[in-house]
Motif scaffolding. Structure first.
Motif, PDB file in Angstrom:
ATOM      1  N   LYS A  72     -77.121 -50.543 -80.542  1.00  0.00           N
ATOM      2  CA  LYS A  72     -76.594 -49.984 -79.414  1.00  0.00           C
ATOM      3  C   LYS A  72     -77.287 -48.506 -79.313  1.00  0.00           C
ATOM      4  O   LYS A  72     -77.151 -47.836 -78.219  1.00  0.00           O
ATOM      5  N   TYR A  73     -78.128 -48.027 -79.947  1.00  0.00           N
ATOM      6  CA  TYR A  73     -78.734 -46.742 -79.810  1.00  0.00           C
ATOM      7  C   TYR A  73     -80.107 -46.719 -79.180  1.00  0.00           C
ATOM      8  O   TYR A  73     -80.543 -45.631 -78.900  1.00  0.00           O
ATOM      9  N   SER A  74     -80.520 -48.078 -78.984  1.00  0.00           N
ATOM     10  CA  SER A  74     -81.999 -48.042 -78.399  1.00  0.00           C
ATOM     11  C   SER A  74     -81.830 -49.211 -77.320  1.00  0.00           C
ATOM     12  O   SER A  74     -81.076 -50.142 -77.543  1.00  0.00           O
ATOM     13  N   ASN A  75     -82.865 -49.241 -76.370  1.00  0.00           N
ATOM     14  CA  ASN A  75     -83.038 -50.431 -75.419  1.00  0.00           C
ATOM     15  C   ASN A  75     -84.412 -50.531 -75.010  1.00  0.00           C
ATOM     16  O   ASN A  75     -85.326 -49.635 -75.429  1.00  0.00           O
ATOM     17  N   ALA A  76     -84.641 -51.774 -74.401  1.00  0.00           N
ATOM     18  CA  ALA A  76     -85.942 -51.905 -73.797  1.00  0.00           C
ATOM     19  C   ALA A  76     -86.203 -51.622 -72.485  1.00  0.00           C
ATOM     20  O   ALA A  76     -87.029 -52.410 -71.546  1.00  0.00           O
ATOM     21  N   ASN A  77     -85.532 -50.703 -71.726  1.00  0.00           N
ATOM     22  CA  ASN A  77     -85.584 -50.464 -70.557  1.00  0.00           C
ATOM     23  C   ASN A  77     -87.101 -49.949 -70.132  1.00  0.00           C
ATOM     24  O   ASN A  77     -87.453 -50.268 -68.707  1.00  0.00           O
ATOM     25  N   TYR A  78     -87.561 -49.088 -70.724  1.00  0.00           N
ATOM     26  CA  TYR A  78     -89.116 -48.704 -70.590  1.00  0.00           C
ATOM     27  C   TYR A  78     -89.972 -49.920 -70.403  1.00  0.00           C
ATOM     28  O   TYR A  78     -90.777 -50.117 -69.516  1.00  0.00           O
ATOM     29  N   LEU A  79     -89.979 -50.733 -71.211  1.00  0.00           N
ATOM     30  CA  LEU A  79     -90.757 -51.788 -71.356  1.00  0.00           C
ATOM     31  C   LEU A  79     -90.292 -52.761 -70.200  1.00  0.00           C
ATOM     32  O   LEU A  79     -91.426 -53.588 -69.655  1.00  0.00           O
ATOM     33  N   GLN A  80     -89.337 -52.932 -69.785  1.00  0.00           N
ATOM     34  CA  GLN A  80     -88.844 -54.012 -68.760  1.00  0.00           C
ATOM     35  C   GLN A  80     -89.306 -53.243 -67.355  1.00  0.00           C
ATOM     36  O   GLN A  80     -89.753 -53.946 -66.690  1.00  0.00           O
ATOM     37  N   SER A  81     -89.420 -51.839 -67.246  1.00  0.00           N
ATOM     38  CA  SER A  81     -89.904 -51.417 -66.136  1.00  0.00           C
ATOM     39  C   SER A  81     -91.344 -51.654 -65.899  1.00  0.00           C
ATOM     40  O   SER A  81     -91.801 -51.890 -64.635  1.00  0.00           O
ATOM     41  N   LEU A  82     -92.074 -51.751 -67.044  1.00  0.00           N
ATOM     42  CA  LEU A  82     -93.358 -51.929 -67.098  1.00  0.00           C
ATOM     43  C   LEU A  82     -93.708 -53.532 -66.775  1.00  0.00           C
ATOM     44  O   LEU A  82     -94.474 -53.661 -65.912  1.00  0.00           O
ATOM     45  N   ALA A  83     -92.848 -54.373 -67.199  1.00  0.00           N
ATOM     46  CA  ALA A  83     -92.919 -55.643 -66.930  1.00  0.00           C
ATOM     47  C   ALA A  83     -92.757 -56.100 -65.518  1.00  0.00           C
ATOM     48  O   ALA A  83     -93.380 -56.850 -64.617  1.00  0.00           O
TER      49      ALA A  83
END
Length: 307
Positions: A171-182
């Motif tokens: 719950k402390y981290s997510n993959a939002n940055y990578l998903q925005s790049l995708a």
């Protein structure tokens, strides 16, 4: 016994010879008739075909030109200019052993059950490398199913890659940055460290253009994510290769990631802003803070004491 008439026998032979000659003449007369009928049929067929071509000359020209263009385009598509790896099985072992960089576009990011980041990328052919983002979108609209990531990953042209030595922390981290790049279909370069039938462990590099120096800069995506506090360092992984040189390079890279994580802890970056996480990882946080504040002789004494 009776006496035969010699004139009668001669006339019988002459009649037989005359019948044979007549039959041969009949056969000769029939053969030209057969050839004449075949030639006549072929002539009529060619005449009809010529009339059709003359009446539809424009359509025939377009059909001929279109056929030549399609055959030329198909032949060109089979050249190395349009070749790209459609799955991990097509990638030769030399690419992994020499750790060559592959030009790709990031298509989709998923999280596995053990919190590892799984990136689906499409390997680019030399011609696809020259395409911009919008042109690449138009190109892939021909068959969108080829860039849709699935768990089976059998019918797609995507490579399943796992980022080396990094993972999410619940719950402390997510993959939002990578998903925005995708979502932007970002251009990346992949360095394969280990390959299997269904997935590979790799490093991903982004490229940005420095306007002041007018040179492209390579950004290590894994190190950038660790430094910004978006992912955790996976301490259970330090090397992926059995060769000595590659193992040493992996250890040095892991040490570099460790420094990036220490920097994120000190700067309270990303998930390290959470007091709950800092309490859970209090031992690591205290160690990093002590190393940042301690004198050099304290560090030397502690290293000597632990040895």
């Amino acid at each position: 016994m009776g006496i035969r008439d010699p004139n009668l026998s001669k006339s019988g032979k002459d009649d037989g010879n005359l019948l044979k000659i007549a039959n041969t003449h009949d056969d000769r007369d029939k053969k030209p008739q057969r050839n004449f009928s075949l030639r006549e049929t072929m002539a009529k067929t060619m005449h009809c075909f010529s009339d059709f071509v003359n009446e539809n000359l424009i359509a025939v020209r377009y059909a001929t030109v279109s056929t030549v263009i399609l055959l030329g385009a198909y032949s060109l598509s089979q050249t190395p200019l349009f070749f790209h790896y459609r799955n991990l099985q097509q990638i030769p072992l030399s690419v992994t052993k020499r750790r060559k960089l592959l030009n790709c576009r990031l298509i989709q990011v998923q999280t596995s059950n053990n919190n590892y980041l799984t990136c689906y990328v499409r390997h680019l052919s030399p011609m696809e490398t020259l395409l911009s983002q919008s042109q690449f979108e138009t190109w892939t609209q021909i068959d969108p199913s080829k860039i849709t990531a699935t768990d089976a990953n059998n019918d797609t042209d995507l490579l399943c890659l796992q980022l080396f030595a990094v993972r999410l922390d619940g719950k402390y981290s997510n993959a939002n940055y990578l998903q925005s790049l995708a979502r932007k279909r970002t251009f990346v370069r992949c360095q394969l460290l280990f390959t299997d039938e269904n997935f590979a462990i790799a490093r991903l590099y982004l490229y940005s253009f420095d306007r002041l120096m007018f040179i492209p800069q390579r950004i290590d995506l894994g190190a950038e994510l660790v430094k910004s506090g978006q992912v955790r360092l996976d301490h259970s992984v330090a090397s992926t290769d059995t060769s000595r040189n590659d193992r040493q390079n992996d250890i040095k890279y892991f040490q570099h990631l460790s420094k990036m994580e220490h920097s994120a802890i000190l700067d309270y970056s990303g998930m390290w802003k959470s007091p709950e996480l800092r309490n859970v990882e209090s031992e690591l946080v205290e160690k990093v803070e002590w190393e940042s504040q301690a004198k050099w002789y304290h560090k030397l004494w502690r290293r000597f004491w632990h040895q």
